[in-house]
Design an enzyme around this catalytic site. Structure first.
Site, PDB file in Angstrom:
ATOM      1  N   GLN A   1      25.119   5.222  55.591  1.00 43.17           N
ATOM      2  CA  GLN A   1      26.217   4.641  56.267  1.00 43.17           C
ATOM      3  C   GLN A   1      26.798   3.542  55.695  1.00 43.17           C
ATOM      4  O   GLN A   1      27.895   2.969  56.041  1.00 43.17           O
ATOM      5  CB  GLN A   1      25.666   3.768  57.674  1.00 43.17           C
ATOM      6  CG  GLN A   1      25.042   4.968  58.501  1.00 43.17           C
ATOM      7  CD  GLN A   1      24.264   4.452  59.912  1.00 43.17           C
ATOM      8  OE1 GLN A   1      23.556   4.737  60.418  1.00 43.17           O
ATOM      9  NE2 GLN A   1      25.077   3.226  60.454  1.00 43.17           N
TER      10      GLN A   1
ATOM     11  N   GLU B   1      29.011   0.151  70.130  1.00 51.52           N
ATOM     12  CA  GLU B   1      27.630   0.081  70.601  1.00 51.52           C
ATOM     13  C   GLU B   1      27.611  -0.687  72.009  1.00 51.52           C
ATOM     14  O   GLU B   1      26.517  -0.591  72.538  1.00 51.52           O
ATOM     15  CB  GLU B   1      26.728  -0.984  69.588  1.00 51.52           C
ATOM     16  CG  GLU B   1      26.582  -0.222  68.064  1.00 51.52           C
ATOM     17  CD  GLU B   1      26.640  -1.384  67.049  1.00 51.52           C
ATOM     18  OE1 GLU B   1      27.210  -2.087  67.213  1.00 51.52           O
ATOM     19  OE2 GLU B   1      25.674  -1.270  66.620  1.00 51.52           O
TER      20      GLU B   1
ATOM     21  N   ARG C   1      21.823   2.165  67.462  1.00 48.56           N
ATOM     22  CA  ARG C   1      23.131   1.669  68.220  1.00 48.56           C
ATOM     23  C   ARG C   1      23.232   0.397  68.845  1.00 48.56           C
ATOM     24  O   ARG C   1      23.205   0.216  69.956  1.00 48.56           O
ATOM     25  CB  ARG C   1      23.472   2.810  69.183  1.00 48.56           C
ATOM     26  CG  ARG C   1      24.991   2.840  69.203  1.00 48.56           C
ATOM     27  CD  ARG C   1      25.219   4.047  70.096  1.00 48.56           C
ATOM     28  NE  ARG C   1      26.834   4.211  70.079  1.00 48.56           N
ATOM     29  CZ  ARG C   1      27.559   5.308  70.384  1.00 48.56           C
ATOM     30  NH1 ARG C   1      26.778   6.362  70.978  1.00 48.56           N
ATOM     31  NH2 ARG C   1      28.797   5.273  70.628  1.00 48.56           N
ATOM     32  N   CYS C   2      22.882  -0.689  67.898  1.00 51.43           N
ATOM     33  CA  CYS C   2      22.853  -1.981  68.460  1.00 51.43           C
ATOM     34  C   CYS C   2      23.178  -2.865  67.092  1.00 51.43           C
ATOM     35  O   CYS C   2      23.176  -2.611  66.189  1.00 51.43           O
ATOM     36  CB  CYS C   2      21.336  -2.471  68.495  1.00 51.43           C
ATOM     37  SG  CYS C   2      20.376  -2.235  67.172  1.00 51.43           S
TER      38      CYS C   2
HETATM   39  N1  MCN Z   1      38.214   1.566  68.397  1.00 54.54           N
HETATM   40  C1  MCN Z   1      39.391   1.499  68.861  1.00 54.54           C
HETATM   41  N2  MCN Z   1      39.944   0.100  69.400  1.00 54.54           N
HETATM   42  C2  MCN Z   1      38.890  -0.761  69.423  1.00 54.54           C
HETATM   43  C3  MCN Z   1      37.776  -0.673  68.673  1.00 54.54           C
HETATM   44  C4  MCN Z   1      37.376   0.319  68.319  1.00 54.54           C
HETATM   45  O1  MCN Z   1      40.138   2.401  68.792  1.00 54.54           O
HETATM   46  N3  MCN Z   1      39.567  -2.157  69.866  1.00 54.54           N
HETATM   47  C5  MCN Z   1      37.610   2.936  67.686  1.00 54.54           C
HETATM   48  C6  MCN Z   1      37.419   2.653  66.154  1.00 54.54           C
HETATM   49  O2  MCN Z   1      38.691   2.863  65.516  1.00 54.54           O
HETATM   50  C7  MCN Z   1      36.464   3.646  65.620  1.00 54.54           C
HETATM   51  C8  MCN Z   1      35.671   3.662  66.992  1.00 54.54           C
HETATM   52  O3  MCN Z   1      36.300   3.162  68.041  1.00 54.54           O
HETATM   53  O4  MCN Z   1      37.145   4.772  65.480  1.00 54.54           O
HETATM   54  C9  MCN Z   1      34.187   2.797  66.819  1.00 54.54           C
HETATM   55  O5  MCN Z   1      34.823   1.551  66.115  1.00 54.54           O
HETATM   56  P1  MCN Z   1      33.896   0.586  66.126  1.00 54.54           P
HETATM   57  O6  MCN Z   1      33.488  -0.431  67.388  1.00 54.54           O
HETATM   58  O7  MCN Z   1      34.716  -0.408  65.002  1.00 54.54           O
HETATM   59  O8  MCN Z   1      32.345   0.797  65.273  1.00 54.54           O
HETATM   60  P2  MCN Z   1      32.166   1.490  64.057  1.00 54.54           P
HETATM   61  O9  MCN Z   1      33.151   2.352  63.721  1.00 54.54           O
HETATM   62  O10 MCN Z   1      31.838   0.426  63.069  1.00 54.54           O
HETATM   63  O11 MCN Z   1      30.884   2.389  64.397  1.00 54.54           O
HETATM   64  C10 MCN Z   1      29.781   1.987  64.287  1.00 54.54           C
HETATM   65  C11 MCN Z   1      29.069   1.949  65.621  1.00 54.54           C
HETATM   66  C12 MCN Z   1      27.471   1.841  65.491  1.00 54.54           C
HETATM   67  S1  MCN Z   1      26.834   0.503  64.866  1.00 54.54           S
HETATM   68  C13 MCN Z   1      26.878   2.908  66.023  1.00 54.54           C
HETATM   69  S2  MCN Z   1      25.089   2.594  65.864  1.00 54.54           S
HETATM   70  C14 MCN Z   1      27.350   4.320  66.481  1.00 54.54           C
HETATM   71  C15 MCN Z   1      28.741   4.138  67.090  1.00 54.54           C
HETATM   72  O12 MCN Z   1      29.486   3.345  66.267  1.00 54.54           O
HETATM   73  N4  MCN Z   1      26.897   5.313  65.671  1.00 54.54           N
HETATM   74  C16 MCN Z   1      27.678   6.375  66.231  1.00 54.54           C
HETATM   75  N5  MCN Z   1      29.094   5.001  67.497  1.00 54.54           N
HETATM   76  C17 MCN Z   1      28.701   6.383  67.026  1.00 54.54           C
HETATM   77  N6  MCN Z   1      29.649   7.489  67.335  1.00 54.54           N
HETATM   78  C18 MCN Z   1      29.398   8.558  66.666  1.00 54.54           C
HETATM   79  N7  MCN Z   1      29.856   9.965  67.225  1.00 54.54           N
HETATM   80  N8  MCN Z   1      28.093   8.757  65.965  1.00 54.54           N
HETATM   81  C19 MCN Z   1      27.490   7.804  65.492  1.00 54.54           C
HETATM   82  O13 MCN Z   1      26.493   7.909  64.620  1.00 54.54           O
HETATM   83 CU1  CUM Z   2      21.858  -0.984  64.898  1.00 54.84          CU
HETATM   84  S1  CUM Z   2      22.632   0.990  64.817  1.00 54.84           S
HETATM   85 MO1  CUM Z   2      24.580   0.589  64.225  1.00 54.84          MO
HETATM   86  O1  CUM Z   2      24.421  -0.776  63.817  1.00 54.84           O
HETATM   87  O2  CUM Z   2      24.526   1.537  62.996  1.00 54.84           O
END
Ligand code: MCN
Ligand code: CUM
Length: 788
Positions: free
Chosen positions: A222, A742, A372-373
């Site tokens: 990641q 998350e 996922r936290c």
């Molecule tokens: N998004 C959006 N509008 C927002 C916030 C987010 O459209 N206001 C969209 C983003 O553009 C992105 C998605 O939602 O396409 C998730 O965005 P974000 O909240 O920024 O999270 P990350 O992309 O950094 O993803 C990490 C997060 C984590 S930490 C875990 S753990 C997790 C999760 O995402 N693992 C996943 N969701 C997951 N979903 C899938 N399918 N697979 C994982 O491994």
């Molecule tokens: Cu603690 S799970 Mo996500 O932060 O990749």
């Protein structure tokens, strides 16, 4: 938020279909195990059957006689290069392969390299290891008792099993508030060890090119850039310097935090490839993944909440024992041994709080937080949302009323919490009221009262969570000293199409789509014409990766900032083309026009062409920009979830009848993707609430090491999630967005527990630890004399 762009452009707020799905749906994704290189060898790993044992002898003779087995790598082999130990992300040390002793069941003991995967497995069977069992420490409380065997005998000065003591808040002020409290409730909670179970397990293909002296590692990570730096720091002394290392994360079949740490298998594969000079593939099987990779939770918590008789919360005090296994390999920011646990005051206007966490070594696999936290937010939210209900029950108050009474009022944002956070924005009452209305809260309470008279068990549970996601700011957050910013580089090509590269790495979240939408929003180039790339350290700008829902808050912001730099340059070119001053230009998505002369316009595509064919004298050609964004603060998404459960008095089975989730992640880039994130997150929140747990027996044998014992929800157990939203933009994010990936996993478990406890409250039940299995419920029903 009003839509700025047309559906054809597909900027923010449009539910455009995911660009990545055509390849995923057709089975044409490119995962690590799809990679086949000429002459590739295979690694399989010998693992310990004991949780704690001296290694007396490793006999490799029989294994090496098997045709096709080329090498057996042991701790002794790696020690020659000083690679038998490696640092963890928390500056602890972890064995790559052991020399003296093993510290948990399923620990890596030796690596077998063979010409194919099956031969490697045969080789693993043939390696003979003699062990001398040592006393096993499983219980973290016993690990701290005087006289407990000291596990980390490798650390010369270590006299006990405590890893760290960490505390936050005003201890004295909190004690005073407790002394003055009209009412105090106290509850112990245990959040058991659980494990993410992504569809794809971990693995890599390490490919060392002896001619160029260059190492390429395709791997399930990641955080590819951070991994490259860690590899360079760990193996620099054997000639692997950072410019000679390329990490590629191809498609990833789910990360959920489990693909942040460096596992020994990666290092062994790299070492083997460097020594042998051929590509080496290592892919975990499902049981190795469950038994040896990073776990989550394992927090033993005692919480106390002080309040006035009218329900006003006044102070919170929490003591926690954190079981980290044999080494602290948590994926936390360096300065935060307990992650962001200090978000434990939650959505409530608490004046006083104090929290302490002790980390402990036991004979279990190392790690912490991968599920996922955002760095222990789940544990914090579970605690405060459970405590709110314990207090409501004690006061015989409705839990919704208690929450509405104590929420941080909307006008108090930005809000400084007792434990030091500055919450950026929020409107908690609005979210809870919306959820109550959608589910029909008042009617459900009436129905519950009637059912109780008939002896039927129905419960309603609420969770009003606050998340803290999107690390940096870099002044607070770093990993092994590397500041937690993130990055984006955009290149607009002559024909008006763009390539955008980011320092993060999608694992299923849909970045190829949503990042393109950010560029579309800012530049008016259709999202369909923006190619997003991530995960290759040779091409993407340096970033810290995707976890802690930081991609949107940090890299997404970098995307907007890079696009704005491009717009600045585009403006100069437009002024040149239109022969007007820059101050006389008006921007609307996709074009600049003259003030009061909208018919005289230059589209971003015209401008892009001019940037390479007709740029102003004195200006450099091209239309590119890069941004390294350091956010001024975290973002604080929030939500209110309400769950309705019915309990079967015959079996103890908990049925989720309804579940309403109101989420607020500020401005939304793609509503469909956000909904998908919430659906998946809710299912992943239900899983530990009702099913998932990894236990160990007193000898350290894992009791959940396969899907026979570690239960995952399927579509059968998953209810129909009902989602809603409120929109409270982040004031500091360039697009007003907050992270969301998350939220649902963090918010869902306490809503479910609160519903179950609510169904049983009239029988005198005040708390239940997760997972709430039918057996646990049935035992209570039996004990209370209500089992059917
Ligand atoms: N998004 C959006 N509008 C927002 C916030 C987010 O459209 N206001 C969209 C983003 O553009 C992105 C998605 O939602 O396409 C998730 O965005 P974000 O909240 O920024 O999270 P990350 O992309 O950094 O993803 C990490 C997060 C984590 S930490 C875990 S753990 C997790 C999760 O995402 N693992 C996943 N969701 C997951 N979903 C899938 N399918 N697979 C994982 O491994
Ligand atoms: Cu603690 S799970 Mo996500 O932060 O990749």
């Amino acid at each position: 938020m009003a839509l700025q762009t047309t559906p054809e452009v597909g900027g923010m707020g449009h539910s455009i279909k995911r660009k990545e799905d055509p390849r995923f749906i057709r089975g044409q994704g490119n995962y690590v195990d799809d990679i086949q290189l000429p002459g590739m060898l295979y690694l399989d790993i010998v693992r310990s059957p004991f949780a704690h044992a001296k290694i007396k002898k490793i006999d490799t003779e029989k294994a090496l006689k098997i045709p096709g087995v080329l090498a057996v790598i042991t701790g002794e082999t790696l020690a020659k290069y000083n690679l038998h130990w490696m640092p963890t992300l928390m500056s602890d040390t972890q064995m790559v392969l052991p020399i003296e002793k093993v510290m948990y069941q399923a620990q890596e003991v030796a690596g077998v390299i063979a010409t194919d995967r099956y031969t490697a497995a045969d080789g693993v069977e043939a390696v003979e290891v003699e062990y001398d069992p040592l006393p096993v420490v499983v219980d973290p409380f016993k690990a701290l008792e005087p006289g407990a065997p000291v596990l980390r005998t490798d650390k010369k000065d270590k006299k006990d099993n405590r890893i760290f003591h960490w505390e936050v808040g005003d201890r004295a002020g909190t004690e005073k508030a407790f002394a003055a409290a009209e009412i105090v409730v106290k509850q112990s909670l245990y959040l058991p060890r659980i494990h993410v179970a992504s569809i794809e397990t971990c693995g890599c293909v390490a490919d060392f090119d002896r001619v160029k002296g260059r190492l390429t590692v395709y791997m399930t990570t990641q955080a590819p850039h951070a991994i490259r730096t860690v590899f360079a720091l760990v193996a620099g002394h054997v000639g692997l310097s950072e410019e000679k290392i390329r990490i590629v994360s191809p498609d990833i079949g789910g990360g959920f935090g489990g693909k942040v740490p460096v596992y020994p298998g990666y290092v062994i594969a790299v070492a083997a490839s460097v020594v042998i000079g051929k590509p080496v593939k290592w892919i975990e099987d499902r049981m190795e993944n469950l038994q040896a990779d990073s776990f989550a939770r394992d927090y033993h918590i005692t919480a106390e909440l002080a309040a006035r008789k009218d329900g006003t919360m006044t102070a919170l005090r929490i003591k926690t024992l954190a079981d980290h296994g044999y080494t602290d390999a948590a994926a936390n920011p360096s300065k935060f041994p307990a992650g962001l646990f200090s978000i434990c005051t939650g959505s409530y206007d608490l004046k006083h709080a104090f929290a302490e966490v002790d980390g402990v070594y036991t004979n279990k696999p190392p790690g912490g937080i991968a599920y996922r936290c955002s760095f222990r937010v789940t544990e914090a939210v579970h605690t405060i949302e459970r405590m709110a209900d314990v207090l409501a029950q004690e006061l015989k108050m409705d839990p919704a009323e208690l929450r509405l009474k104590n929420f941080i009022p909307a006008e108090k944002f930005p809000y400084k919490s007792a434990l030091g956070w500055e919450y950026d924005s929020g409107n908690y009452a609005a979210a809870l009221k919306k959820a109550m209305e959608k589910i029909g809260y008042a009617d459900l309470r009436k129905e519950q009262a009637e059912k109780r008279k008939r002896g039927e068990l129905m419960g309603i549970g609420i969770s009003s969570f606050t998340e803290s996601v999107g690390a940096g700011p870099s002044k607070h957050f770093d990993i092994l000293g590397i500041k937690m910013f993130d990055s984006c580089e955009i290149r607009v090509h002559p024909t008006g199409k763009a390539t955008a590269r980011f320092g993060t790495k999608s694992q299923g979240q849909g970045h190829e789509t949503t990042y393109a939408q950010i560029v579309a929003e800012e530049l008016g180039i259709p999202a369909a014409h923006v190619e997003v790339e991530e995960g290759d350290t040779d091409t993407a700008p340096y970033g810290l990766g995707t976890y802690a829902s930081r991609s949107t808050p940090v890299a997404g912001a970098a995307g907007a900032m890079a696009a704005r730099k491009i717009r600045e340059k585009a403006k100069k070119i437009a002024a040149h083309l239109l022969e007007v001053g820059e101050e006389d230009l008006v921007w609307e998505p996709g074009k600049f026009s003259g003030k009061g002369a909208p018919q005289k316009a230059k589209t971003i595509q015209d401008i892009a062409f001019a940037a390479y064919t007709n740029h102003p004298p004195g200006m450099e050609a091209g239309l590119e920009a890069v941004s390294y964004y350091d956010p001024p603060n975290l973002t604080f998404p929030f939500g209110s979830y309400i769950c309705v459960v019915d309990i079967d008095r015959g079996t103890g089975e908990v049925k989720i009848r309804r579940f309403v989730a109101v989420d607020d992640c500020g401005n939304i880039i793609n509503p469909m993707i956000v909904e998908g994130q919430i659906h998946g997150g809710l299912t992943m929140g239900m899983a530990p609430a009702l099913m998932e747990e990894i236990q160990y027996d007193e000898n350290g044998n894992i009791q959940g090491g396969s899907f026979m014992d570690y239960l995952l929800p399927t579509a059968m157990e998953t209810p129909k999630w009902e989602t809603e939203k409120t929109v409270t933009p982040s004031p500091h994010h360039p697009l007003g967005a907050k992270g969301v990936g998350e939220s649902a996993t963090v918010g869902a478990p306490p809503a479910i527990v609160n519903a179950v406890v609510d169904a049983l409250a009239h029988l005198g039940v005040r708390h239940m630890d997760i997972p709430i299995t039918p057996e646990k419920v049935w035992k209570i029903l039996k004990e209370k004399g209500v089992a059917a």
